[in-house]
Write an enzyme that holds these catalytic residues in place. Sequence first.
Site, PDB file in Angstrom:
ATOM      1  N   ASP A 147       5.182 -32.110  48.814  1.00 51.14           N
ATOM      2  CA  ASP A 147       4.793 -33.150  48.324  1.00 51.14           C
ATOM      3  C   ASP A 147       3.473 -32.164  47.570  1.00 51.14           C
ATOM      4  OD1 ASP A 147       3.014 -35.588  47.766  1.00 51.14           O
ATOM      5  OD2 ASP A 147       4.708 -36.338  49.369  1.00 51.14           O
ATOM      6  N   HIS A 162      -2.208 -37.797  47.978  1.00 52.17           N
ATOM      7  CA  HIS A 162      -0.071 -38.351  48.513  1.00 52.17           C
ATOM      8  C   HIS A 162       0.517 -37.297  49.360  1.00 52.17           C
ATOM      9  CE1 HIS A 162       4.147 -39.059  47.504  1.00 52.17           C
ATOM     10  NE2 HIS A 162       3.903 -40.530  46.973  1.00 52.17           N
ATOM     11  N   SER A 165       8.152 -44.039  49.172  1.00 55.46           N
ATOM     12  CA  SER A 165       6.865 -42.408  49.430  1.00 55.46           C
ATOM     13  C   SER A 165       6.616 -43.241  50.679  1.00 55.46           C
ATOM     14  CB  SER A 165       5.994 -42.290  48.552  1.00 55.46           C
ATOM     15  OG  SER A 165       6.046 -40.931  47.126  1.00 55.46           O
TER      16      SER A 165
END
Length: 992
Positions: free
Chosen positions: A454, A507, A685
């Site tokens: 990520d 994220h 996600s």
Amino acid sequence: MAVMTILKPWTFIIKKKSILAVLAGIILLSTGCNSGGGGGSDSDNAAPAASFSISPEVGTATEEMEFDGSGSTDSDGTIYTFQWDFGDGDSGSGETVLHAFQTAGTYTVQLTVTDNGGATGSTSKQIEVQENDTPENGTVSGTITSAQNMIEDSDVNDPNASYTSNDSFDAAQEISVSDDLITVSGFVNVNFTGSFGDRFSFSGDYEDYYQIELTEGLVVTLYMVEDTRTSELDLYLYDSSQSLVGSTTTDSNGIASLTVPSDGIYYVRVVAVESGVIRTFTMYALILGQAEIANTGQLRVSDNFVPGEILVRFEDDNAVVSTLSAAEPKAVSALGFSTKAGRASRDKLLAPKEYADKDTLFEKLGVGDAFQRSVAPGNMDDETREKLETLWMIRGLRQQSGVKYAEPNYIRKALATPNDEYYSAHQWNLPLINLEAAWDITTGSSDVIVAVVDTGVLLSHPDLNDQLVDGYDFISEDSISGDDESGIDDNPDDTGDDDNDADCSFHGTHVAGIIAAESNTEADESPGIAGVAWNIKIMPLRALGIGGGTTYDVMQAVKYAAGLDNDSGTVPDNPADIINMSLGGEGATSYEQEIYDEVREQGIIVVAAAGNDASSENSYPAAYDGVVSVSAVTSSQTFASYSNYGSTVDVAAPGGSSSAQVYSTCGDKSGTTFTYTYENMSGTSMATPHVAGVAALMKSIYPALTPEEFDGLLAGGYLTRDLGDSGRDNYFGYGMIDAEKAVTVAKESAENGYIPAIMTVSPSSISFGTALTSSEVTVSNLSGGTLTVSSAVSDSSWLSVTATDTDSTSLGTYTITVDRSGLSNGSYSGTITFSGSSQNDATVSVTMRVGDYSATTDGGYHYVILIDPDTYQVVDQFSSAGENGVYEFSLTGDYYNKSLLVYAGTDSNNDGYLCDEAEACGAYPSLNSPEAVTITEDMDGIDFITDININLSGISDSAASLSNTKVCSFKLKETTGSDKEEKAISRPSQTP
């Protein structure tokens, strides 16, 4: 020329006698003495008794009768010869003979037999032969109708077919698309690929244009027939102003597809590619309608990739290729490329040299002419042209020896939808998947590692700093890295994926917190949140930066996580057990699929986000084989409006919505001082780490859990709570992840040493289209334990199932049948449910269509053939251009009372074979179940339909017009003008 005849020696049967007696017999035979009465040659040898039977006893002129002399006897020897006199001037020999009397009358038939001693005997009978009133000829006639959704390319290769060129925008063939699916049977070829007698024997038919009014979201799919897949076809889509909207190549399955961006008039262009040594001569089917098509290697100009960058893998350590224009090996640099990353024996990231002349580069790659043909028509902007140039460089590199893969460097993005609205620490998502009950069994083991590929992880976040093992930063592009370091390094700290001051652009940190945020902290510390598996470890791997990341960087991180060779030059002490990939994008590559296959072989479970486009378009890596694809649900367990769906979705998990998001670890860089925070996000996600965390809990109890076992337990319903339609569906997959059920079955598996019995059925969905009536499925046990099928039940009156080949536990093959009789026109869907002694049921989803086949378009030049069902030779044939897709036929010949199969179809490629793929084909009464017709003097009403013959796996129900069954092809009789000439025909390798 002298002819030598070999005489067969006399045969003796010698009984037990003295030597002298035998010698005496030889002497008598050699002297030829004592020729006795009754035809005997020895006074001691009795004459044989002749006797025969006749079938039928009363004959018919010209029809064969059987004469059987096996009833003749010889008391002291063996009958040696049988001689027949039929009384009509003909004779014959042999114990049993066939004979036909040509005229009616009474005949005396005599049989004479001779034994091994030379003695003879005879008998005779009178028989009556009657007149034959059976007609010599039979007639078969009927009407062939092409399916209403079927259209033929206006310039196919069959010289008998009507011809209208459709090779340009101005000459585009107009097609009207109704609510039903439209399928076009087409043909293209390049110069000098035809044969004598072809319409395009020397000068090729390079391209076909179609003008069509299309609606937004409709999918245009090109299917290239299997036996020409060493070649390529291209599919282009232009708007009404002739500006390029999209283009793609056919993939390894011979499939290319484009989605219509908005309502309007479009031009669809199909092009035969001539590049290097490739020569194209091919049939294709162009399918216009909603369909789910996996992009398995198509090169689409509309996909999101880095222009001018090419990901290459070589076959061996010598990173050299040979051009098609020179015999000696050439280094990559000699072709006009430079290496941006990677090294020999592994992946390389190439780019054309800045000073390279593009036209020269294409010529060196052997695709110069093909590229120029590709870009010549229509209009395109500079960015589209640069992307198209990159794709043609890739195609040229793929032709070079030593190159295993050449792929675009696709852009992958984080699949979250951040929202600044704050909803304190309401972790509704964890009770939703029954985590509290699961935690009573396990909260995870520190021996289990989940790699998070990520944006990295905030290494000092108080809820994560004790949860981490060493990771790595694989972002190779400084322009997107967002840190102060150049190139890849061993610092995977999360710097965010946004270049502004938006809250929580971290994220990867948010994803890592969902999986394993520390729980049960001391009272004086921040209360924080609870992760799904708070006692496992996270491996932070940074591959996404500002605006996302690239395929190349992401795959380096994946290889590191699995302990495979990568750009870092190092591997972790302990590879990951699970890889979480809350990222994705369009475009599939063989390169990535191969790496995921390698990772799976290492026993590592890969979990990825299905995508946030609210469409059935595949997102990668989630759609790759062997990767668990996760869709999203809301707090009310409804399907999230943003989530992707489709046939590749495996499981659902909490992803949140605008009103209730998923709360997890984050950071805030909007102020003057950076702070560690907890924020809300929603998206697939956020759904993905729930599944990765539950898999980590399972591995903590049952370390032997393999990816195959995880897939089996998922399919068996052991890990989920069913949502939506019963069984697997395209929105929730096999259901929403249930942590309690998952850890319970993991505990039982650890105690037993194997996972429980799992019933599965393959295929799990069948489209019968408009013509198929039956198909087979196989029910099996994926795992250990015992399993017995107790029932197979249909939910629709038109749908039935019967056991075909099953064992004592009723596992095995079943036949599913549909019955269209009495049904109104339209689409139908139903389900077959198999139940048994295991926890799960297995279901088969069935779709079919009923239509009235009144064609309004030209279905192409048709041939009707009669086939001998024993030899599969063509007995007779008829051809017609028909009218509006209707073909009336009548064939008369000397096949009265014979049983013959009746087939019909087109020969668009003019290869002399009927029922090739992508050509029209039909049979009486249906292509799926052809039946032989016994021809009477006048056999009328042999009516049936023809449709495109194609077996296209992966097509959804919207492709239900396809026959969806593979049939053998038949060699037509050769024709010269209107005269037919018989030609030897070999039997097909498979029967219809």
